[in-house]
Design a protein around this motif. Structure first.
Motif, PDB file in Angstrom:
ATOM      1  N   GLN A  38       0.821  -1.213   0.000  1.00  0.00           N
ATOM      2  CA  GLN A  38       0.000   0.000   0.000  1.00  0.00           C
ATOM      3  C   GLN A  38       0.856   1.265   0.000  1.00  0.00           C
ATOM      4  O   GLN A  38       0.494   2.271  -0.623  1.00  0.00           O
ATOM      5  CB  GLN A  38      -0.931  -0.002   1.220  1.00  0.00           C
ATOM      6  CG  GLN A  38      -2.011  -1.079   1.160  1.00  0.00           C
ATOM      7  CD  GLN A  38      -3.068  -0.741   0.132  1.00  0.00           C
ATOM      8  OE1 GLN A  38      -2.821  -0.757  -1.066  1.00  0.00           O
ATOM      9  NE2 GLN A  38      -4.263  -0.438   0.604  1.00  0.00           N
ATOM     10  N   ASP A  39       1.996   1.214   0.693  1.00  0.00           N
ATOM     11  CA  ASP A  39       2.919   2.355   0.646  1.00  0.00           C
ATOM     12  C   ASP A  39       3.342   2.636  -0.794  1.00  0.00           C
ATOM     13  O   ASP A  39       3.388   3.792  -1.235  1.00  0.00           O
ATOM     14  CB  ASP A  39       4.165   2.064   1.494  1.00  0.00           C
ATOM     15  CG  ASP A  39       3.897   2.136   2.992  1.00  0.00           C
ATOM     16  OD1 ASP A  39       2.784   2.524   3.386  1.00  0.00           O
ATOM     17  OD2 ASP A  39       4.819   1.803   3.768  1.00  0.00           O
ATOM     18  N   THR A  42       0.145   3.830  -3.028  1.00  0.00           N
ATOM     19  CA  THR A  42      -0.479   5.111  -2.703  1.00  0.00           C
ATOM     20  C   THR A  42       0.518   6.256  -2.547  1.00  0.00           C
ATOM     21  O   THR A  42       0.134   7.427  -2.654  1.00  0.00           O
ATOM     22  CB  THR A  42      -1.281   5.006  -1.391  1.00  0.00           C
ATOM     23  OG1 THR A  42      -0.379   4.740  -0.301  1.00  0.00           O
ATOM     24  CG2 THR A  42      -2.317   3.893  -1.473  1.00  0.00           C
ATOM     25  N   ARG A  46       1.051   4.300   6.084  1.00  0.00           N
ATOM     26  CA  ARG A  46      -0.211   3.745   6.586  1.00  0.00           C
ATOM     27  C   ARG A  46      -0.852   4.687   7.593  1.00  0.00           C
ATOM     28  O   ARG A  46      -2.083   4.749   7.702  1.00  0.00           O
ATOM     29  CB  ARG A  46       0.009   2.365   7.210  1.00  0.00           C
ATOM     30  CG  ARG A  46       0.911   2.343   8.424  1.00  0.00           C
ATOM     31  CD  ARG A  46       1.017   0.955   9.012  1.00  0.00           C
ATOM     32  NE  ARG A  46       2.023   0.906  10.067  1.00  0.00           N
ATOM     33  CZ  ARG A  46       2.308  -0.179  10.766  1.00  0.00           C
ATOM     34  NH1 ARG A  46       1.664  -1.300  10.523  1.00  0.00           N
ATOM     35  NH2 ARG A  46       3.227  -0.153  11.698  1.00  0.00           N
ATOM     36  N   GLU A  48      -0.781   7.938   7.395  1.00  0.00           N
ATOM     37  CA  GLU A  48      -1.457   8.954   6.577  1.00  0.00           C
ATOM     38  C   GLU A  48      -2.743   8.405   5.980  1.00  0.00           C
ATOM     39  O   GLU A  48      -3.747   9.126   5.892  1.00  0.00           O
ATOM     40  CB  GLU A  48      -0.523   9.434   5.472  1.00  0.00           C
ATOM     41  CG  GLU A  48       0.638  10.283   5.971  1.00  0.00           C
ATOM     42  CD  GLU A  48       1.674  10.565   4.904  1.00  0.00           C
ATOM     43  OE1 GLU A  48       2.218  11.684   4.894  1.00  0.00           O
ATOM     44  OE2 GLU A  48       1.944   9.665   4.071  1.00  0.00           O
ATOM     45  N   ARG A  49      -2.716   7.143   5.583  1.00  0.00           N
ATOM     46  CA  ARG A  49      -3.944   6.532   5.033  1.00  0.00           C
ATOM     47  C   ARG A  49      -5.023   6.436   6.112  1.00  0.00           C
ATOM     48  O   ARG A  49      -6.205   6.713   5.861  1.00  0.00           O
ATOM     49  CB  ARG A  49      -3.633   5.154   4.447  1.00  0.00           C
ATOM     50  CG  ARG A  49      -2.751   5.198   3.216  1.00  0.00           C
ATOM     51  CD  ARG A  49      -2.675   3.854   2.521  1.00  0.00           C
ATOM     52  NE  ARG A  49      -1.953   2.835   3.286  1.00  0.00           N
ATOM     53  CZ  ARG A  49      -0.635   2.650   3.277  1.00  0.00           C
ATOM     54  NH1 ARG A  49       0.130   3.452   2.542  1.00  0.00           N
ATOM     55  NH2 ARG A  49      -0.070   1.691   3.978  1.00  0.00           N
ATOM     56  N   GLN A  52      -6.455   9.939   6.720  1.00  0.00           N
ATOM     57  CA  GLN A  52      -7.412  10.346   5.691  1.00  0.00           C
ATOM     58  C   GLN A  52      -8.773   9.690   5.909  1.00  0.00           C
ATOM     59  O   GLN A  52      -9.817  10.330   5.755  1.00  0.00           O
ATOM     60  CB  GLN A  52      -6.867   9.992   4.307  1.00  0.00           C
ATOM     61  CG  GLN A  52      -5.705  10.857   3.850  1.00  0.00           C
ATOM     62  CD  GLN A  52      -5.270  10.555   2.434  1.00  0.00           C
ATOM     63  OE1 GLN A  52      -5.681   9.559   1.825  1.00  0.00           O
ATOM     64  NE2 GLN A  52      -4.430  11.418   1.872  1.00  0.00           N
ATOM     65  N   TYR A  53      -8.748   8.407   6.291  1.00  0.00           N
ATOM     66  CA  TYR A  53     -10.006   7.690   6.533  1.00  0.00           C
ATOM     67  C   TYR A  53     -10.752   8.303   7.712  1.00  0.00           C
ATOM     68  O   TYR A  53     -11.968   8.545   7.640  1.00  0.00           O
ATOM     69  CB  TYR A  53      -9.712   6.220   6.797  1.00  0.00           C
ATOM     70  CG  TYR A  53     -10.949   5.381   7.023  1.00  0.00           C
ATOM     71  CD1 TYR A  53     -11.652   4.839   5.952  1.00  0.00           C
ATOM     72  CD2 TYR A  53     -11.426   5.133   8.309  1.00  0.00           C
ATOM     73  CE1 TYR A  53     -12.797   4.071   6.158  1.00  0.00           C
ATOM     74  CE2 TYR A  53     -12.559   4.377   8.523  1.00  0.00           C
ATOM     75  CZ  TYR A  53     -13.243   3.851   7.444  1.00  0.00           C
ATOM     76  OH  TYR A  53     -14.373   3.096   7.651  1.00  0.00           O
ATOM     77  N   TRP A  73     -11.059   1.063  10.890  1.00  0.00           N
ATOM     78  CA  TRP A  73      -9.947   1.029   9.929  1.00  0.00           C
ATOM     79  C   TRP A  73      -8.957  -0.074  10.291  1.00  0.00           C
ATOM     80  O   TRP A  73      -8.541  -0.856   9.439  1.00  0.00           O
ATOM     81  CB  TRP A  73      -9.267   2.390   9.906  1.00  0.00           C
ATOM     82  CG  TRP A  73      -7.944   2.388   9.186  1.00  0.00           C
ATOM     83  CD1 TRP A  73      -6.713   2.202   9.751  1.00  0.00           C
ATOM     84  CD2 TRP A  73      -7.716   2.538   7.784  1.00  0.00           C
ATOM     85  NE1 TRP A  73      -5.730   2.239   8.791  1.00  0.00           N
ATOM     86  CE2 TRP A  73      -6.322   2.447   7.575  1.00  0.00           C
ATOM     87  CE3 TRP A  73      -8.550   2.754   6.690  1.00  0.00           C
ATOM     88  CZ2 TRP A  73      -5.751   2.565   6.311  1.00  0.00           C
ATOM     89  CZ3 TRP A  73      -7.972   2.874   5.436  1.00  0.00           C
ATOM     90  CH2 TRP A  73      -6.599   2.783   5.251  1.00  0.00           C
TER      91      TRP A  73
END
Length: 259
Positions: A38-39, A42, A46, A48-49, A52-53, A73
């Motif tokens: 995912q790093d 995107t 993680r 930061e992800r 955002q969520y 999450w």
């Protein structure tokens, strides 16, 4: 070259390992492999992800909703080493029972445990939370303010813990801490506890709670706490955050005085 017969003989052994340690393999998949994928995809961390969520799906000014959004999450998307709901409830209960006025957190990370503690503080209490990673600290600051806590309730300090602790009294006019929560690097637990002692920042009855003393463990910290004669202690047996089949624990120490 390994013969087919020998290779086949290892299959039951490998299957046994996979079955016995399947939750640890799942943790490795979610915390390491999936994170790296995912790093790359995107271009974000993680943390930061997750941020955002939470910013997209939570209700501003509602700590309970923000915590639940974090938990959703971490349970269904990606693993974060927050204190989690099970250990978080223990942490909240200890805050409520002891009613501390000055609280120190070592390891803000994404702000999850700071929210857990802040919402149980009495009106005149204050939480100082220390984070050395500037990126995580920036995210945590926004999460804490999103939940509705101002700097009079939660003050974040961006610096390594061993740099901060010796100067807490002169910089922040803190005489003693009633409650300390350790949730940073486990190898730093003992060092930072001794720093708190050396700088006379603990008083009789001060509570120190240390997360993850079983998984991944903090053996030098626990050995010191048990043998130095300065603390009474107990272990709260729990599970690793978001993995109810992996055992973990929180240590609760009560400072009884310097010898």
């Amino acid at each position: 070259m390994v013969s087919p017969a020998i290779a086949l003989a290892f299959i039951p052994f490998l299957m046994t390992l996979l079955i016995r340690y399947r939750y640890y393999f799942l943790l490795f998949w979610r915390a390491v492999i999936l994170r790296k994928v995912q790093d790359y995809l995107t271009g974000l961390s993680r943390e930061e992800r997750a941020f955002q969520y939470v910013m997209t799906h939570s209700i501003p000014g509602d700590p309970e909703n923000i915590l639940s959004t974090f938990d959703a999450w971490c349970s269904h998307s990606e693993y974060l080493s927050n204190v989690g709901p099970e250990k978080g409830k223990i942490l909240e209960r200890l805050i409520s029972e002891n009613v501390p006025l000055t609280v120190l957190e070592l390891g803000t990370y994404c702000g999850y445990s700071a929210l857990r503690m802040a919402r149980r503080l009495s009106p005149n209490a204050r939480l100082y939370t220390v984070e050395m990673d500037e990126g995580n600290a920036a995210l945590a600051e926004k999460i804490i303010r999103l939940a509705g806590f101002d700097e009079d309730t939660v003050e974040q300090i961006i610096s390594p813990s061993d740099v901060v602790i010796p100067h807490l009294r002169e910089r922040f006019e803190v005489d003693k801490f009633d409650f300390v929560f350790m949730n940073h690097w486990k190898r730093c637990y003992r060092r930072d506890l001794q720093l708190l002692e050396d700088h006379n920042l603990l008083q009789e009855g001060s509570i120190i709670v240390a997360d993850s003393v079983i998984f991944t463990g903090a053996p030098h910290f626990m050995q010191y706490a048990k043998s130095c004669g300065k603390y009474s202690w107990k272990i709260h047996r729990t599970h690793l955050e978001y993995f109810r089949h992996i055992w973990d624990g929180m240590a609760e120490l009560t400072f009884v005085g310097l010898k």
